[in-house]
Design an enzyme around this catalytic site. Sequence first.
Site, PDB file in Angstrom:
ATOM      1  N   GLU A   1      31.058 -29.665   6.322  1.00  0.00           N
ATOM      2  CA  GLU A   1      31.976 -30.547   5.692  1.00  0.00           C
ATOM      3  C   GLU A   1      33.000 -29.687   4.769  1.00  0.00           C
ATOM      4  OE1 GLU A   1      30.541 -33.775   3.725  1.00  0.00           O
ATOM      5  OE2 GLU A   1      29.725 -34.989   5.400  1.00  0.00           O
TER       6      GLU A   1
ATOM      7  N   TYR B   1      29.992 -42.167   7.602  1.00  0.00           N
ATOM      8  CA  TYR B   1      29.560 -43.049   6.857  1.00  0.00           C
ATOM      9  C   TYR B   1      30.219 -44.501   6.722  1.00  0.00           C
ATOM     10  CZ  TYR B   1      26.436 -39.398   5.270  1.00  0.00           C
ATOM     11  OH  TYR B   1      25.440 -38.358   5.162  1.00  0.00           O
TER      12      TYR B   1
ATOM     13  N   GLU C   1      25.274 -36.525  10.699  1.00  0.00           N
ATOM     14  CA  GLU C   1      24.609 -37.352   9.442  1.00  0.00           C
ATOM     15  C   GLU C   1      25.377 -38.731   9.660  1.00  0.00           C
ATOM     16  OE1 GLU C   1      25.990 -35.828   5.596  1.00  0.00           O
ATOM     17  OE2 GLU C   1      25.447 -33.895   6.223  1.00  0.00           O
TER      18      GLU C   1
ATOM     19  N   ASN D   1      29.813 -36.432  10.737  1.00  0.00           N
ATOM     20  CA  ASN D   1      29.188 -36.839   9.806  1.00  0.00           C
ATOM     21  C   ASN D   1      30.046 -38.260   9.484  1.00  0.00           C
ATOM     22  OD1 ASN D   1      27.740 -34.545   9.725  1.00  0.00           O
ATOM     23  ND2 ASN D   1      28.562 -33.877   7.516  1.00  0.00           N
TER      24      ASN D   1
ATOM     25  N   ARG E   1      17.719 -31.228  11.333  1.00  0.00           N
ATOM     26  CA  ARG E   1      18.781 -30.510  10.713  1.00  0.00           C
ATOM     27  C   ARG E   1      18.813 -30.106   9.220  1.00  0.00           C
ATOM     28  NH1 ARG E   1      24.555 -32.258   8.548  1.00  0.00           N
ATOM     29  NH2 ARG E   1      25.256 -30.280   8.239  1.00  0.00           N
TER      30      ARG E   1
ATOM     31  N   HIS F   1      25.933 -25.408   3.411  1.00  0.00           N
ATOM     32  CA  HIS F   1      25.973 -26.586   2.968  1.00  0.00           C
ATOM     33  C   HIS F   1      26.100 -26.625   1.390  1.00  0.00           C
ATOM     34  CE1 HIS F   1      24.884 -30.959   4.306  1.00  0.00           C
ATOM     35  NE2 HIS F   1      25.361 -30.939   3.071  1.00  0.00           N
TER      36      HIS F   1
HETATM   37  C1  FCB Z   1      27.729 -35.950   2.922  1.00  0.00           C
HETATM   38  C2  FCB Z   1      26.844 -34.614   2.627  1.00  0.00           C
HETATM   39  C3  FCB Z   1      25.434 -34.637   2.631  1.00  0.00           C
HETATM   40  C4  FCB Z   1      25.115 -36.086   1.702  1.00  0.00           C
HETATM   41  C5  FCB Z   1      25.894 -37.240   2.250  1.00  0.00           C
HETATM   42  C6  FCB Z   1      25.548 -38.466   1.516  1.00  0.00           C
HETATM   43  O1  FCB Z   1      29.237 -35.475   2.587  1.00  0.00           O
HETATM   44  O2  FCB Z   1      27.013 -33.632   3.812  1.00  0.00           O
HETATM   45  O3  FCB Z   1      24.995 -33.494   1.781  1.00  0.00           O
HETATM   46  O4  FCB Z   1      25.645 -35.929   0.210  1.00  0.00           O
HETATM   47  O5  FCB Z   1      27.387 -36.904   2.277  1.00  0.00           O
END
Ligand code: FCB
Length: 440
Positions: free
Chosen positions: A162, A289, A347, A287, A73, A117
């Site tokens: 995002e 985290y 992500e 995405n 990607r 992006h």
């Molecule tokens: C996300 C972004 C990516 C990177 C990660 C850690 O929000 O899409 O570009 O910065 O976080």
Amino acid sequence: MFPVNFLWGAATSAYQIEGDPLAAGAGASIWHQFAHQPGRIANGDTGDIACGHYRRWAEDVALMAELGLTAYRFSVAWGRVLPNGSGAVNQAGLDFYRRLIDALCERGITPMLTLYHWDLPQALQERGGWQHPDSPAWFADYAEVLIRAVDDRVPLWITLNEPWVVTVPGHLEGIHAPGLQNRAATPRVAHHLLLAHAAAVTVYRALGRHQIGLAVNLEPQFPASASAADQTAARRRDAFINRWFLDPLLLGSYPPELQEIFGADWPNFPANELARIHGIPDFIGVNYYSRGLVRADATEQTLGARRIKPQNAPCTTMGWEIYPAGLTETLLGLRERYGEVPLYITENGAAFIDADLQAGVINDAARVNYLETHLRAAQMALAQGVDLRGYFVWSLFDNFEWAEGYAQRFGMIHIDSHHGKRTFKRSAHWYREFIQRGGF
Ligand code: FCB
């Protein structure tokens, strides 16, 4: 179990890795502009050199093949293709991505292309950027150029990465480009992003042959205590982060909490525009985290809530709690709220202070553990029948982490800051073996 045709990928974005942002006729982006303003980025870092991928793309594709990736990607820098954001096409910019895509295809790596992006051409910012009502049309024109150029070889398209981050850090908090703190403009920026997504999807459905979706940042929200105030705060933050974009897209209306949050700054959006936005994408890119632990806080002007750091919980160097169960919950929650939409984890990854390079290896055990536990969490959602089709590690390389510059390292591949030499960390070796086995 992961399905046999499950895509195993890694993700990057243009400004974060390419370097040479003005090469071969490219127009500057808002991130180029922003990073060159003193005080904006940690340590005064910029994307001028980044990972040098603009020059070393061929070597980098070879590394992806060595890693065994079946998908990659990446994003296209709008200003390389259209230096003024609209109008004349810069052939050299388009050729850069054509060559990259060809090289990926030759290696059997499926390209997943993100159109946006975060690197809006500065020329468009000067015309009002995402605040301008024409911004959706600018985006659709840019999308059309790329669809016509490479759709034959790109099966997976992402319109926006995002949009929440473009909206909030970029236009409300001012910590991302274009660096605005304009609460009154914020809801319209989000609305224009949604219209831009919809306009690009319309173009794609007329011209494209494959699949198009968008990527959103999602994090389940939990109240910090059982108090009614904290519960309200968590629900508001959930609407603000997780539902602001997906509700209008998949359900046809904004979450009512947004009007509460923005008060008089929340416009009365016309029904025909909401109808234009409402439309099921071919897939949603997730995405993921971390989660949010939320406490009511009246001093937080917009939200009346703030994310707190949980006590004694393991965190990455971004200060994000490591919470794999939230990934399973996010994937199941999407199906529950929006029905059966194909999903990709576009992500997932973590920043850590890695061990030094020793005997040719960087032992990033914490990253291996993060990836492993999150892949188990993804597998749990699959076991419950979620239509999950691929997983992309953020990120392939240590790269320019926006306002944090190069201080935060997310990569499976380390890059020597003087010579750009690439070295697989232990996580890269681990991921290669994982892909080879096809799972656990
Ligand atoms: C996300 C972004 C990516 C990177 C990660 C850690 O929000 O899409 O570009 O910065 O976080």
